[in-house]
Design an enzyme around this catalytic site. Structure first.
Site, PDB file in Angstrom:
ATOM      1  N   LYS A  55       0.816  -1.214   0.000  1.00 50.22           N
ATOM      2  CA  LYS A  55       0.000   0.000   0.000  1.00 50.22           C
ATOM      3  C   LYS A  55       0.848   1.262   0.000  1.00 50.22           C
ATOM      4  O   LYS A  55       0.338   2.345  -0.288  1.00 50.22           O
ATOM      5  CB  LYS A  55      -0.964  -0.009   1.176  1.00 50.22           C
ATOM      6  CG  LYS A  55      -2.004  -1.114   1.035  1.00 50.22           C
ATOM      7  CD  LYS A  55      -3.166  -0.932   1.995  1.00 50.22           C
ATOM      8  CE  LYS A  55      -4.226  -1.978   1.780  1.00 50.22           C
ATOM      9  NZ  LYS A  55      -3.772  -3.321   2.184  1.00 50.22           N
TER      10      LYS A  55
HETATM   11  C1  LIG Z   1      -4.507  -4.368   1.678  1.00 45.59           C
HETATM   12  C2  LIG Z   1      -3.776  -5.625   1.551  1.00 45.59           C
HETATM   13  C3  LIG Z   1      -4.212  -6.615   0.672  1.00 45.59           C
HETATM   14  C4  LIG Z   1      -5.461  -6.477  -0.152  1.00 45.59           C
HETATM   15  O1  LIG Z   1      -5.361  -5.478  -1.125  1.00 45.59           O
HETATM   16  P1  LIG Z   1      -6.693  -4.924  -1.832  1.00 45.59           P
HETATM   17  O2  LIG Z   1      -6.237  -3.924  -2.792  1.00 45.59           O
HETATM   18  O3  LIG Z   1      -7.544  -4.359  -0.724  1.00 45.59           O
HETATM   19  O4  LIG Z   1      -7.350  -6.095  -2.440  1.00 45.59           O
HETATM   20  C5  LIG Z   1      -3.444  -7.767   0.562  1.00 45.59           C
HETATM   21  N1  LIG Z   1      -2.336  -7.944   1.310  1.00 45.59           N
HETATM   22  C6  LIG Z   1      -1.911  -7.017   2.173  1.00 45.59           C
HETATM   23  C7  LIG Z   1      -0.701  -7.291   2.983  1.00 45.59           C
HETATM   24  C8  LIG Z   1      -2.591  -5.831   2.319  1.00 45.59           C
HETATM   25  O5  LIG Z   1      -2.170  -4.918   3.170  1.00 45.59           O
END
Ligand SMILES: *Cc1c(COP(=O)(O)O)cnc(C)c1O
Length: 430
Positions: free
Chosen positions: A107
């Protein structure tokens, strides 16, 4: 380029408004009015481009009218300044490690890009912007880091009490400065519902300028498409087709990949890999979408029962079920299966998967035709973020990156709150 609401094509705004508002006034998600096509020369040149260079070339097609190009270049260089290595795990299977940024989760890519766009817009604004972000674990710290110390911006993070890992909680609650953490007595879906309600509350929005940093924000979605182009360029392709498995919760990461494909990136298909919260795999199988209450799992960033980007996926495929099924397979796994494969991959390849990457690996192995195709799964978090589970499963010590170590010794500071909207609103107003 304009961005319209997934609920109503007649509501259309500039990139700036889409970023600052987060959610469309009718509760829909902003979506680009058209998807630019990238030409073959760009695709052919991908092996020579860095992630930041790709970011600039792709984002200028979307944002070129709203942010001056020299500024956009600066945003890309600054936001995308950490390594994103493609690591070979076994023949024809690669891990794209997106966890080398400051919060050790993928993210960071979206949050860092978005925060820099917003600070560019906030610089010329008289009113403070308050960013609301519900987090199931990793969003919060990526967003908080992206905005830490940025002028004219306050950040309020909502997280479900007791449902994030200790390291995640420390990351959320120890930054201080312009960052506040609200510890909500409820689930991630409750946190997300509070945020959604605040955006639709006219009275509150007259009172203050709210913005969202969730995966619903278009300024987080667009940069998440960059690394799909990057992977394509980095892979030694040997004339094989490419399959990418994405560990999914709110489906922002995957939606960005599907957008890259529609922009002309030759990816054969994607796998929507998830844990027991499998409303999207169920939709792919049955053609019916039914949101559910979320169930807790060891891959907790994917404990989402009502994925917010589902509407964007439907917009992208005009709700055409056979069409989406041609590009996307679903896969879902229990905690036991996840742990088992973490153990196996460590034993066979000496590679440490975090629980989210493990789910993606499983989904890839299920769908990959290893004779004729190459597969990439996305590793979304550093295994040290889930150190208790990972160490127990592989029975080995996991090295903690410096940054994570430092936040473990800081004192937690959060405001506890039940999941009543009125209390949340009162807090924001004061
Ligand atoms: C947020 C997150 C996801 C999921 O991502 P999305 O875009 O919400 O589908 C998967 N793995 C980790 C470690 C995350 O922080």
């Amino acid at each position: 380029m304009k961005f319209y609401s997934t609920n109503n094509k007649n509501i259309s705004v500039s990139f700036k408004d889409a970023v600052v508002k987060g959610l469309a006034p009718d509760g829909g998600l902003f979506y680009p009015e058209s998807l630019p096509k990238l030409d073959k020369s760009f695709i052919d040149n991908l092996p020579n481009l860095s992630l930041a260079e790709i970011g600039f070339e792709v984002s200028k097609l979307f944002l070129g009218d709203d942010i001056p190009l020299d500024k956009l270049k600066e945003i890309c260089d600054d936001a995308l300044n950490f390594p994103t290595p493609l690591v070979s795990i076994e023949p024809n299977v690669y891990s794209l490690e997106l966890f080398h940024g400051p919060s050790c989760a993928f993210k960071d890519v979206g949050a860092r890009f978005m925060s820099r766009c917003l600070s560019y817009f906030a610089e010329n604004s008289d009113k403070k912007i308050t960013i609301l972000a519900a987090t199931s674990g990793d969003t919060g710290s990526a967003v908080a880091h992206g905005f830490l110390g940025i002028k004219n911006i306050d950040v309020v993070i909502l997280y479900p009490s007791g449902k994030v890992s200790q390291i995640q909680e420390q990351q959320l609650t120890t930054l201080g400065n312009n960052i506040t953490a609200l510890e909500i007595d409820g689930s991630f879906d409750d946190c997300q519902a509070l945020v959604k309600k605040a955006f639709q509350d006219d009275e509150l929005n007259k009172h203050m300028k709210l913005s969202s940093a969730n995966s619903i924000n278009i300024a987080r979605l667009i940069p998440q498409s960059f690394y799909y182009f990057y992977v394509y360029g980095q892979l030694k392709r040997q004339n094989k087709d490419l399959v990418i498995s994405v560990p999914s919760g709110n489906y922002g990461n995957l939606t960005a990949g599907l957008i890259a494909k529609q922009m002309g990136l030759p990816i054969k298909r994607f796998v929507a890999s998830t844990n027991v919260n499998k409303v999207v795999p169920d939709y792919l199988e049955t053609g019916k979408y039914e949101s559910k209450a979320s169930i807790q799992s060891i891959s907790n960033a994917m404990d989402v029962g009502a994925p917010s980007n589902f509407d964007r996926m439907m917009t992208l495929y005009q709700e055409n079920h056979p069409k989406i099924c041609a590009d996307l397979k679903g896969a879902s796994y229990s905690d036991e299966q996840t742990k088992e494969v973490m153990k196996k991959v460590y034993k066979n390849s000496n590679y440490i998967l975090d629980p989210h990457g493990a789910v993606a690996y499983l989904g890839l192995k299920k769908e990959l035709d290893a004779e004729n195709e190459q597969g990439v799964f996305i590793e979304t978090a550093h295994p040290a973020k889930f150190i208790n589970i990972v160490e127990e499963v592989i029975d080995t010590k996991v090295e903690i990156p410096e940054y994570l170590k430092s936040c473990l010794t800081k004192e937690k500071s959060s405001i506890k709150m039940n999941n009543s909207y009125q209390d949340f609103k009162n807090y924001l107003k004061n």
